[in-house]
Design a protein around this motif. Structure first.
Motif, PDB file in Angstrom:
ATOM      1  N   GLY A   1       0.882  -1.381   0.021  1.00  0.00           N
ATOM      2  CA  GLY A   1       0.097  -0.195  -0.055  1.00  0.00           C
ATOM      3  C   GLY A   1       0.974   1.452  -0.040  1.00  0.00           C
ATOM      4  N   LEU A   2       1.976   1.176  -0.044  1.00  0.00           N
ATOM      5  CA  LEU A   2       2.961   2.277  -0.258  1.00  0.00           C
ATOM      6  C   LEU A   2       4.096   2.190  -1.124  1.00  0.00           C
ATOM      7  CD1 LEU A   2       3.828   3.017   3.809  1.00  0.00           C
ATOM      8  CD2 LEU A   2       2.310   4.342   2.188  1.00  0.00           C
ATOM      9  N   ALA A   3       4.360   3.213  -1.924  1.00  0.00           N
ATOM     10  CA  ALA A   3       5.373   3.020  -2.924  1.00  0.00           C
ATOM     11  C   ALA A   3       6.613   3.987  -2.787  1.00  0.00           C
ATOM     12  CB  ALA A   3       4.610   3.273  -4.378  1.00  0.00           C
ATOM     13  N   ASN A   4       6.364   4.754  -1.658  1.00  0.00           N
ATOM     14  CA  ASN A   4       7.387   5.868  -1.568  1.00  0.00           C
ATOM     15  C   ASN A   4       8.005   5.743  -0.201  1.00  0.00           C
ATOM     16  OD1 ASN A   4       9.474   7.807  -2.508  1.00  0.00           O
ATOM     17  ND2 ASN A   4       8.058   9.399  -2.060  1.00  0.00           N
ATOM     18  N   ALA A   5       8.040   4.676   0.438  1.00  0.00           N
ATOM     19  CA  ALA A   5       8.281   4.469   1.892  1.00  0.00           C
ATOM     20  C   ALA A   5       9.755   3.840   2.213  1.00  0.00           C
ATOM     21  CB  ALA A   5       7.376   3.630   2.413  1.00  0.00           C
ATOM     22  N   ARG A   6      10.318   4.664   3.048  1.00  0.00           N
ATOM     23  CA  ARG A   6      11.842   4.193   3.601  1.00  0.00           C
ATOM     24  C   ARG A   6      12.171   4.539   4.602  1.00  0.00           C
ATOM     25  NH1 ARG A   6      11.561   7.997  -0.711  1.00  0.00           N
ATOM     26  NH2 ARG A   6      12.937   9.674  -0.499  1.00  0.00           N
ATOM     27  N   ASP A   7      13.053   3.548   5.518  1.00  0.00           N
ATOM     28  CA  ASP A   7      13.401   4.047   6.775  1.00  0.00           C
ATOM     29  C   ASP A   7      14.898   4.789   6.600  1.00  0.00           C
ATOM     30  OD1 ASP A   7      15.203   3.713   9.258  1.00  0.00           O
ATOM     31  OD2 ASP A   7      13.702   1.961   9.580  1.00  0.00           O
ATOM     32  N   LEU A   8      14.919   5.837   7.166  1.00  0.00           N
ATOM     33  CA  LEU A   8      16.101   6.795   7.266  1.00  0.00           C
ATOM     34  C   LEU A   8      17.202   6.033   8.011  1.00  0.00           C
ATOM     35  CD1 LEU A   8      14.541  10.392   7.821  1.00  0.00           C
ATOM     36  CD2 LEU A   8      14.808   8.983   5.607  1.00  0.00           C
ATOM     37  N   GLY A   9      17.293   4.994   8.108  1.00  0.00           N
ATOM     38  CA  GLY A   9      18.526   4.334   8.799  1.00  0.00           C
ATOM     39  C   GLY A   9      19.147   3.909   7.622  1.00  0.00           C
ATOM     40  N   GLY A  10      20.462   3.600   7.779  1.00  0.00           N
ATOM     41  CA  GLY A  10      21.619   2.864   7.142  1.00  0.00           C
ATOM     42  C   GLY A  10      22.266   4.242   6.190  1.00  0.00           C
ATOM     43  N   LEU A  11      22.058   5.305   6.457  1.00  0.00           N
ATOM     44  CA  LEU A  11      22.616   6.405   5.766  1.00  0.00           C
ATOM     45  C   LEU A  11      24.081   6.781   6.485  1.00  0.00           C
ATOM     46  CD1 LEU A  11      19.443   8.398   4.726  1.00  0.00           C
ATOM     47  CD2 LEU A  11      20.551   6.713   3.392  1.00  0.00           C
ATOM     48  N   GLU A  12      25.007   6.978   5.524  1.00  0.00           N
ATOM     49  CA  GLU A  12      26.277   7.434   6.123  1.00  0.00           C
ATOM     50  C   GLU A  12      26.419   8.790   6.751  1.00  0.00           C
ATOM     51  OE1 GLU A  12      25.333   6.729   2.856  1.00  0.00           O
ATOM     52  OE2 GLU A  12      26.832   5.266   1.905  1.00  0.00           O
ATOM     53  N   ARG A  13      27.080   8.718   7.669  1.00  0.00           N
ATOM     54  CA  ARG A  13      27.264   9.997   8.588  1.00  0.00           C
ATOM     55  C   ARG A  13      28.757  10.358   8.413  1.00  0.00           C
ATOM     56  NH1 ARG A  13      26.314   8.923  14.399  1.00  0.00           N
ATOM     57  NH2 ARG A  13      25.722  11.369  14.575  1.00  0.00           N
ATOM     58  N   THR A  14      28.973  11.699   8.490  1.00  0.00           N
ATOM     59  CA  THR A  14      30.203  12.156   8.062  1.00  0.00           C
ATOM     60  C   THR A  14      31.510  11.542   9.226  1.00  0.00           C
ATOM     61  OG1 THR A  14      29.820  14.129   9.873  1.00  0.00           O
ATOM     62  CG2 THR A  14      29.335  14.376   7.553  1.00  0.00           C
ATOM     63  N   ASP A  15      30.951  10.931  10.244  1.00  0.00           N
ATOM     64  CA  ASP A  15      32.039  10.211  11.082  1.00  0.00           C
ATOM     65  C   ASP A  15      32.284   8.770  10.596  1.00  0.00           C
ATOM     66  OD1 ASP A  15      29.901   9.049  12.073  1.00  0.00           O
ATOM     67  OD2 ASP A  15      30.205   9.254  14.111  1.00  0.00           O
ATOM     68  N   GLY A  16      31.646   8.102   9.450  1.00  0.00           N
ATOM     69  CA  GLY A  16      31.811   6.970   9.020  1.00  0.00           C
ATOM     70  C   GLY A  16      30.871   5.934   9.492  1.00  0.00           C
ATOM     71  N   SER A  17      29.939   6.523  10.559  1.00  0.00           N
ATOM     72  CA  SER A  17      28.857   5.313  11.114  1.00  0.00           C
ATOM     73  C   SER A  17      27.682   5.551  10.124  1.00  0.00           C
ATOM     74  CB  SER A  17      28.599   5.631  12.475  1.00  0.00           C
ATOM     75  OG  SER A  17      28.085   7.017  12.556  1.00  0.00           O
ATOM     76  N   ARG A  18      26.738   5.047  10.390  1.00  0.00           N
ATOM     77  CA  ARG A  18      25.462   4.911   9.651  1.00  0.00           C
ATOM     78  C   ARG A  18      24.170   5.041  10.542  1.00  0.00           C
ATOM     79  NH1 ARG A  18      25.812   3.085   4.343  1.00  0.00           N
ATOM     80  NH2 ARG A  18      27.720   2.380   3.893  1.00  0.00           N
ATOM     81  N   THR A  19      23.230   5.884  10.253  1.00  0.00           N
ATOM     82  CA  THR A  19      22.140   6.229  10.802  1.00  0.00           C
ATOM     83  C   THR A  19      21.356   4.775  11.243  1.00  0.00           C
ATOM     84  OG1 THR A  19      20.977   6.333   8.849  1.00  0.00           O
ATOM     85  CG2 THR A  19      21.628   8.385  10.059  1.00  0.00           C
ATOM     86  N   PRO A  20      20.855   4.869  12.534  1.00  0.00           N
ATOM     87  CA  PRO A  20      20.252   3.611  13.060  1.00  0.00           C
ATOM     88  C   PRO A  20      18.895   3.247  12.362  1.00  0.00           C
ATOM     89  CG  PRO A  20      20.026   5.229  14.837  1.00  0.00           C
ATOM     90  CD  PRO A  20      20.824   5.876  13.588  1.00  0.00           C
ATOM     91  N   THR A  21      18.470   2.288  12.207  1.00  0.00           N
ATOM     92  CA  THR A  21      17.121   2.038  11.554  1.00  0.00           C
ATOM     93  C   THR A  21      16.014   1.742  12.726  1.00  0.00           C
ATOM     94  OG1 THR A  21      17.525  -0.597  11.852  1.00  0.00           O
ATOM     95  CG2 THR A  21      17.941   0.517   9.829  1.00  0.00           C
ATOM     96  N   GLY A  22      14.788   1.991  12.168  1.00  0.00           N
ATOM     97  CA  GLY A  22      13.491   1.961  13.238  1.00  0.00           C
ATOM     98  C   GLY A  22      13.402   3.047  13.908  1.00  0.00           C
ATOM     99  N   VAL A  23      14.165   4.255  13.716  1.00  0.00           N
ATOM    100  CA  VAL A  23      14.060   5.654  14.438  1.00  0.00           C
ATOM    101  C   VAL A  23      13.098   6.518  13.540  1.00  0.00           C
ATOM    102  CG1 VAL A  23      14.908   7.702  15.545  1.00  0.00           C
ATOM    103  CG2 VAL A  23      16.010   5.362  15.637  1.00  0.00           C
ATOM    104  N   PHE A  24      13.399   6.530  12.211  1.00  0.00           N
ATOM    105  CA  PHE A  24      12.553   7.496  11.427  1.00  0.00           C
ATOM    106  C   PHE A  24      12.233   7.066   9.966  1.00  0.00           C
ATOM    107  CE2 PHE A  24      14.608  10.939  13.879  1.00  0.00           C
ATOM    108  CZ  PHE A  24      13.521  11.214  14.652  1.00  0.00           C
ATOM    109  N   MET A  25      11.005   7.005   9.721  1.00  0.00           N
ATOM    110  CA  MET A  25      10.562   6.528   8.489  1.00  0.00           C
ATOM    111  C   MET A  25       9.562   7.452   7.579  1.00  0.00           C
ATOM    112  SD  MET A  25       9.115   2.829   9.890  1.00  0.00           S
ATOM    113  CE  MET A  25       9.165   3.680  11.732  1.00  0.00           C
ATOM    114  N   ARG A  26       9.965   7.379   6.463  1.00  0.00           N
ATOM    115  CA  ARG A  26       9.123   8.543   5.713  1.00  0.00           C
ATOM    116  C   ARG A  26       8.281   7.683   4.322  1.00  0.00           C
ATOM    117  NH1 ARG A  26      13.104  11.873   1.811  1.00  0.00           N
ATOM    118  NH2 ARG A  26      11.105  12.250   0.879  1.00  0.00           N
ATOM    119  N   ALA A  27       7.113   8.505   4.151  1.00  0.00           N
ATOM    120  CA  ALA A  27       6.242   7.734   3.246  1.00  0.00           C
ATOM    121  C   ALA A  27       5.162   8.656   2.848  1.00  0.00           C
ATOM    122  CB  ALA A  27       5.629   6.758   3.882  1.00  0.00           C
ATOM    123  N   GLU A  28       4.270   8.223   1.641  1.00  0.00           N
ATOM    124  CA  GLU A  28       3.429   8.944   1.098  1.00  0.00           C
ATOM    125  C   GLU A  28       2.138   8.908   1.974  1.00  0.00           C
ATOM    126  OE1 GLU A  28       3.223   5.349  -1.652  1.00  0.00           O
ATOM    127  OE2 GLU A  28       4.360   6.170  -0.078  1.00  0.00           O
TER     128      GLU A  28
END
Length: 244
Positions: A9-36
């Protein structure tokens, strides 16, 4: 790598986790999600969102757009991120900047109370993951996503890839929701202003001085919640501001 939600039922949904940060770490999953819009999410889709840790929906749409599509066991916070300030929107609707990142910096600068309301809703939400959305999950959702990614110190490249995902998802969205998402118009508007989707987002993200904005417009508890992603990370690696 960013987490695709794969919600029925969603086509533009994603978790904002897993994205590279400037210190080399990645954002955690399950905190913020975005969708239509959530109107087509099935029972199985809601079950999958619950399993992913969803606790609160933040609906960024205007009051006239809102629908009662969220199950009762999931908290909902309504925040009109656009607002009805005609002095701001009249020219941007006329030249169609509203459908691009070209209006983002003006919005946070001239209508700070709108973004403040969204960030306060996030900071004060119950325990659990937060999904924020508008109609297409593209413009208002894109603005709030950019702010949250900047707050976490996500790299410009990673934040830009997240924004461009909405273009990649446009055909699937049109098929699912049986309406156009104006891709050609968005591209034409950006071209008139000398931009591509990528260059427009990069320019905005680079110039977004979020530390100064947070210091001016939100309280210390809200700033801390946003820069630590509700306690899931340390403050942004390139930030030297102490909230509060």
């Amino acid at each position: 790598m960013q987490t695709a939600l794969g919600i029925d039922g969603l086509a533009n949904a994603r978790d904002l986790g897993g994205l590279e940060r400037t210190d080399g770490s990645r954002t955690p999953t399950g905190v913020f999600m975005r969708a239509e819009t959530l109107d087509r999410v099935t029972d199985a889709g809601w079950d999958r969102l619950r399993a992913h840790g969803l606790g609160t929906i933040v609906d960024l749409r205007r009051p006239s757009e809102r629908t009662a599509s969220v199950p009762r066991d999931i908290a909902v916070r309504h925040v009109d991120l656009d607002g009805n300030e005609r002095h701001f929107w009249e020219s941007r609707e006329k030249d169609a900047q509203w459908g691009t990142p070209l209006y983002y910096l003006d919005h946070v600068g001239e209508l700070p109370h709108r973004l403040t309301g969204a960030l306060e809703a996030i900071a004060r939400a119950p325990t659990g993951g937060i999904l924020f959305h508008c109609g297409a999950g593209w413009d208002r959702t894109g603005l709030l996503a950019a702010v949250l990614l900047k707050a976490a110190g996500v790299t410009e490249d990673a934040a830009t890839r997240d924004y461009l995902s909405s273009f990649a998802n446009a055909v699937a969205m049109a098929e699912l929701h049986s309406r156009s998402f104006d891709v050609a118009e968005r591209l034409s508007v950006l071209d008139r202003f000398g931009h591509t989707p990528e260059s427009a987002f990069r320019d905005m993200y680079r110039r977004l001085d979020l530390d100064a904005w947070l210091s001016s417009y939100v309280d210390g508890d809200t700033a801390r919640a946003i820069t630590t992603w509700r306690g899931a990370i340390a403050s942004a690696p390139d930030s030297h501001r102490e909230p509060g």
